[in-house]
Design a protein around this motif. Structure first.
Motif, PDB file in Angstrom:
ATOM      1  N   GLU A 170       6.724   6.081   0.257  1.00 55.62           N
ATOM      2  CA  GLU A 170       7.379   6.935  -0.705  1.00 55.62           C
ATOM      3  C   GLU A 170       6.460   8.117  -0.877  1.00 55.62           C
ATOM      4  O   GLU A 170       5.353   7.960  -1.366  1.00 55.62           O
ATOM      5  CB  GLU A 170       7.547   6.202  -2.043  1.00 55.62           C
ATOM      6  N   LYS A 191       4.648   1.725   1.454  1.00 53.12           N
ATOM      7  CA  LYS A 191       5.780   2.147   0.651  1.00 53.12           C
ATOM      8  C   LYS A 191       6.457   3.368   1.253  1.00 53.12           C
ATOM      9  O   LYS A 191       7.648   3.560   1.118  1.00 53.12           O
ATOM     10  CB  LYS A 191       5.318   2.474  -0.770  1.00 53.12           C
ATOM     11  N   ARG A 244       4.710  10.935  -6.006  1.00 54.74           N
ATOM     12  CA  ARG A 244       5.306  10.549  -7.275  1.00 54.74           C
ATOM     13  C   ARG A 244       6.137  11.713  -7.783  1.00 54.74           C
ATOM     14  O   ARG A 244       6.052  12.820  -7.314  1.00 54.74           O
ATOM     15  CB  ARG A 244       4.252  10.166  -8.290  1.00 54.74           C
ATOM     16  N   THR A 281       0.849  -1.197   0.000  1.00 54.25           N
ATOM     17  CA  THR A 281       0.000   0.000   0.000  1.00 54.25           C
ATOM     18  C   THR A 281       0.879   1.240   0.000  1.00 54.25           C
ATOM     19  O   THR A 281       2.070   1.160   0.280  1.00 54.25           O
ATOM     20  CB  THR A 281      -0.899   0.036   1.249  1.00 54.25           C
ATOM     21  N   GLU A 282       0.266   2.372  -0.309  1.00 53.15           N
ATOM     22  CA  GLU A 282       1.020   3.632  -0.313  1.00 53.15           C
ATOM     23  C   GLU A 282       1.689   3.871   1.036  1.00 53.15           C
ATOM     24  O   GLU A 282       2.827   4.272   1.116  1.00 53.15           O
ATOM     25  CB  GLU A 282       0.100   4.810  -0.634  1.00 53.15           C
ATOM     26  N   GLU A 283       0.949   3.632   2.085  1.00 50.83           N
ATOM     27  CA  GLU A 283       1.494   3.865   3.427  1.00 50.83           C
ATOM     28  C   GLU A 283       2.706   2.974   3.655  1.00 50.83           C
ATOM     29  O   GLU A 283       3.700   3.393   4.225  1.00 50.83           O
ATOM     30  CB  GLU A 283       0.449   3.560   4.507  1.00 50.83           C
TER      31      GLU A 283
END
Lengths: 338, 578
Positions: free
Chosen positions: A150, A148, A153, A144-146
């Protein structure tokens, strides 16, 4: 070289998970520690009925490859160079095969082969982005984004920046068109032009004034849009009407170029053809000054805009900006770290 | 996964990937790889100690053997970060002492290290091998004594350019006789006396010693004895290179240097007496690295020395080398990759040496592998920069420091926009850039347009408006660190590009025009940033919100606001919390 009669050669019998059984020269098979252990500890492998069951990860095709490897390397007399050359050729396989081979060699405890294939895989991974690695190995994108963590983008993907860039590009194109037209007009009227310089200037002035306003409007629109994309709950109507009443008209009768994304070719020449700016240097100087003017005007317009934006629920107090407020003129002291 | 690996095979595969970048990529591939990677990661680099907490580190990576941690922002080197700002290593050491019993390496840069921390390190990690303290402070030789006593397998002790309080000269004696594992020892930053006999004995029983950098206190006479016990050295830093002229020293020195057949790097050379320089001539042709940044040698001695170093890859030197010397470098050192020229008299009103832009142009022309430059000078032209750019499109790090702020092109009196523009346009692999001289917003436009691989940018006394900052923040895709001082950048560019800040490690802005109100706004919008307002003149609340803040340090973090800051540092997030 001694001739070994076929019936005197020993074979080891191996069975892969799919049930198929094959016989392999003893010295080749024994090169695999796992097989070696099985033979020595359990006595298995001496006949078809007592074939050694290989681990599941070893399928017949892969077994074939492994045995090729063993067949070569178990010969004692080979030089390091020969072995290296063999290895380099050996690992020229697709990713899938390499992975299967690594897995299988590991289950047979054939460490040198595991290292060889792992290194090859590592070289394929080196320098790649996570997306590229996923593609190479057919792995799911299940973080998931969390997870990651990161943050964001790449900025060029950001819709706000792209919008701004598009607007600038469009403006630049428009202004170039206008310039071309102007040149054409001048050429046509060269011989019959009786208008005074003042008339011409005011003509250009008037045309530009409107353009400047529209341009400023669109710039401010963009900047606000940037802001608003942070705050989706803010109503957009009042702020985006392009109320540019405070904007003074330009003092110079020149083309306004959106310098932000135009490449100015410096006075000195470049060899490569990257610079595509076709305006003449004199005009560029004008444009530089226009840009500075514009930036100053932007600074003076922002406080009002900020007030409007902020009063829509965020801050009570307006943020008025100090233009060109600069701190002390400290000398650039100190040395960069050694 | 279509090719399923058992975990130990995956771990084994990962063991061949050691660079931080590759490890980070591995961890982002998928859930399985994230899990496997984190459990077998051995080495972690944390570029900002406040971006993450020790607890988070330990929770995620249970098997760390090596930690590399950086603290204060780079501008701390210019005394722009006040005393007591932070970057204490102790919480890290304390946490790791409980959770990483197998830790082997700690490498720190710009952090505050106490004797207590050093003692804790020396007693907590049985296999501790490597301690590197670059530009650190806060400890004394007592802390070093603890390291010497307790770290049985110490391989590397590198004190970099740290500030160490010298309490006793005998800390070297704390290395037990059984300690024979030293590979690298750098004590060049120490000021006061050390015991030569302890040093000699230590060196004599360290057969693996490859790097030895002595402090100024070690006199020239001692070098022959030391080098005789350590003829296997690869890198050697002398102490003070001066003595009363005695003929036997010269010949002893020369013999000692000749005996070091593997010597590749030389440094030190404080207080050089030129008469002793010929002693190093025998090793010059083998030298790859030469650091003369403390050596006040001038031409022709300097020329004679450098012209013999045909294999030189790295040269750090004072501007005594002058343009003529650099022309010689261009002719003699064809393998040169890195050049740093430091100012001998940065605060003098007039130039004291004949070092101009021509020297750098010559080196850029003659040295095809030149990729890293740090150049202090007093004059520059656009033409020179354009030439340099054209000569060296392979440039990776370009730091130009024209001593006087806002100095224009001295021939045309124009800003140096075009020159730096050429640099960023031609040098497509440029990762680090420091600007100086008279610069308008246009240079930032060039940078934003072309410097797509730029990771670190240093700016001082440049630009006209927010447009400049906007160009950089919106255009430089790879930007990680941005440090700015004394530029007319205010709120708009910062707020408009707020999202960019989360993609960067940090932003430093001092003596600019960012208002306190904008800082508040930014902190409300960006919860994953720490917005530090550093103002030694008192709390910023007492002034109107439109007032510009003195210093601003913004960095992304998953650790939330910190609580170890001094009174003059305000973390904006605290106010943002409802």
């Amino acid at each position: 070289m001694a001739v070994v009669k076929p019936e005197m050669k020993s074979y080891i019998w191996l069975q892969t998970a799919d049930g198929s059984i094959q016989q392999v020269e003893e010295e080749v098979a024994m090169f695999c520690p796992m097989i070696c252990r099985e033979v020595l500890q359990t006595g298995m492998g001496s006949s078809k009925n007592y074939a050694i069951s290989l681990p599941q990860r070893v399928n017949p095709a892969i077994l074939g490859l492994i045995l090729d490897y063993c067949r070569f390397h178990q010969v004692p007399g080979r030089s390091n160079k020969e072995r290296k050359t063999f290895d380099e050729k050996f690992i020229r396989l697709d990713t899938k095969k390499l992975c299967e081979l690594t897995s299988a060699a590991d289950s047979l405890q054939l460490r040198p082969l595991v290292d060889l294939t792992s290194r090859a895989l590592a070289r394929m991974i080196e320098g790649k982005t996570p997306e590229e690695i996923r593609e190479t190995f057919h792995l799911p994108d299940d973080l998931t984004e969390e997870e990651k963590l990161e943050p964001l983008r790449n900025m060029t993907d950001d819709p706000r920046i792209r919008l701004l860039n598009r607007l600038y590009a469009r403006k630049r194109k428009e202004l170039k068109e206008r310039e071309k037209l102007k040149n054409v007009e001048v050429e046509e009227e060269q011989h019959v032009d009786e208008r005074s310089v003042d008339d011409l200037l005011s003509f250009i002035n008037g045309a530009d004034e409107g353009k400047l306003e529209t341009y400023l409007t669109s710039y401010i629109y963009c900047a606000e849009l940037l802001y608003f994309l942070h705050e989706p709950d803010c109503p957009t109507s009042s702020c985006l009407n392009g109320d540019t009443g405070n904007v003074p008209s330009p003092s110079k009768p020149s083309e306004l170029q959106d310098s932000a994304y135009v490449k100015f070719s410096p006075k000195l020449d470049f060899d490569d053809g990257d610079i595509d700016d076709e305006l003449d240097p004199a005009m560029k100087e004008e444009i530089d000054r226009e840009v500075e003017d514009f930036a100053r005007r932007l600074n003076s317009v922002w406080p009002e805009r900020m007030q409007e934006i902020l009063s829509l629920g965020q801050e009570r107090r307006p943020v008025s900006l100090s233009v060109n407020g600069n701190g002390s003129l400290k000398r650039y002291t100190g040395l960069d770290g050694r | 996964m279509s090719h399923s690996f058992p975990e130990q095979v995956l771990k084994h595969l990962f063991s061949f990937l050691t660079s931080d970048k590759d490890r980070n990529s591995l961890s982002l591939v998928c859930k399985l790889w994230y899990e496997v990677e984190r459990r077998c990661r051995r080495s972690v680099f944390i570029g900002n100690c406040y971006a993450v907490s020790p607890e988070i580190l330990i929770r995620r990576f249970p098997e760390i053997r090596s930690l590399n941690l950086k603290g204060k922002p780079h501008f701390a080197d210019f005394n722009l970060v006040p005393e007591g700002w932070g970057a204490y290593v102790h919480p890290w050491v304390a946490a790791m002492s409980r959770s990483y019993p197998w830790l082997e390496e700690i490498k720190l840069k710009r952090m505050v290290v106490s004797d207590e921390s050093l003692e804790l390190i020396s007693t907590s990690f049985e296999h501790f091998k490597v301690l590197v303290l670059l530009s650190c402070e806060g400890f004394t030789t007592d802390g070093l004594a603890a390291i010497a006593s307790n770290c049985r397998n110490l391989r590397e002790l590198d004190l970099g350019e740290s500030e160490v309080e010298d309490l006793s000269s005998d800390w070297l004696s704390h290395f037990p006789d059984s300690c024979t594992s030293l590979v690298s020892l750098n004590i060049s930053c120490l000021g006061s006396e050390i015991s030569f006999s302890d040093l000699e004995r230590l060196i004599a029983r360290s057969p693996n010693l490859k790097t030895l950098r002595l402090s100024q206190a070690v006199p020239l006479e001692k070098i022959p004895d030391l080098l005789c016990c350590a003829s296997q050295l690869v890198e050697f830093g002398t102490g003070a290179y001066s003595s009363e002229m005695r003929s036997d020293i010269s010949s002893n020195l020369e013999e000692a240097f000749s005996g070091c057949e593997r010597l590749e790097g030389l440094s030190g050379f404080w207080d050089v007496v030129p008469a002793y320089l010929p002693a190093v001539y025998p090793v010059c042709s083998r030298l790859i690295s030469l650091n003369l940044s403390y050596a006040t040698i001038q031409n022709p001695d300097l020329d004679k020395l450098i012209s013999q170093c045909h294999n030189l890859q790295r040269l750090w030197v004072l501007d005594y080398i002058e343009d003529t010397g650099l022309q010689l470098v261009a002719a003699s050192c064809k393998d040169l990759q890195e050049l740093r020229v430091f100012p001998s008299d940065p605060f003098g009103p007039e130039p004291n040496v004949l070092l101009t832009e021509q020297g750098l142009v010559a080196v850029s022309d003659g040295c095809p592998k030149l990729q890293t430059v740090l150049y202090f000078c007093r004059q520059m032209t656009n033409a020179a920069l354009v030439t340099i750019a054209r000569n060296r499109p392979n440039m990776i790090r370009f730091r130009l420091c024209i001593l006087e702020p806002r100095t224009p092109d001295y021939l045309t009196l124009e800003p140096l926009d075009a020159g730096f523009g050429a640099i960023v346009e031609q040098c497509k692999e440029l990762r680090r850039l420091s600007l100086s001289g008279l610069l308008t917003d246009r240079v930032f436009e060039y940078i934003g347009t072309h410097a797509k691989k730029l990771e670190m940018l240093s700016v001082a006394f440049a630009g006209d408006s927010d447009l400049g900052l906007h160009h950089v923040l919106s255009g430089c895709e790879s930007l990680r660190k941005l440090e700015i001082r004394d530029c007319p950048f205010g709120d708009e560019a910062l707020l408009a590009n707020a999202a960019k800040l989360e993609t960067m490690r940090s932003l430093w802005m001092s003596s600019c025009s960012v208002s306190f109100g904008a800082c508040k706004l930014l902190s409300q919008k960006m919860p994953r940033l720490n917005i530090e307002v550093i103002d030694e003149m008192g709390p910023p609340d007492e002034r109107p919100e439109s007032c510009p803040v003195n210093k601003l340090y913004i960095y992304r973090t998953v650790a939330g606001p910190r609580f170890d800051m001094p009174g003059y540092v305000r973390i904006m997030n605290e106010e943002a919390a409802p």
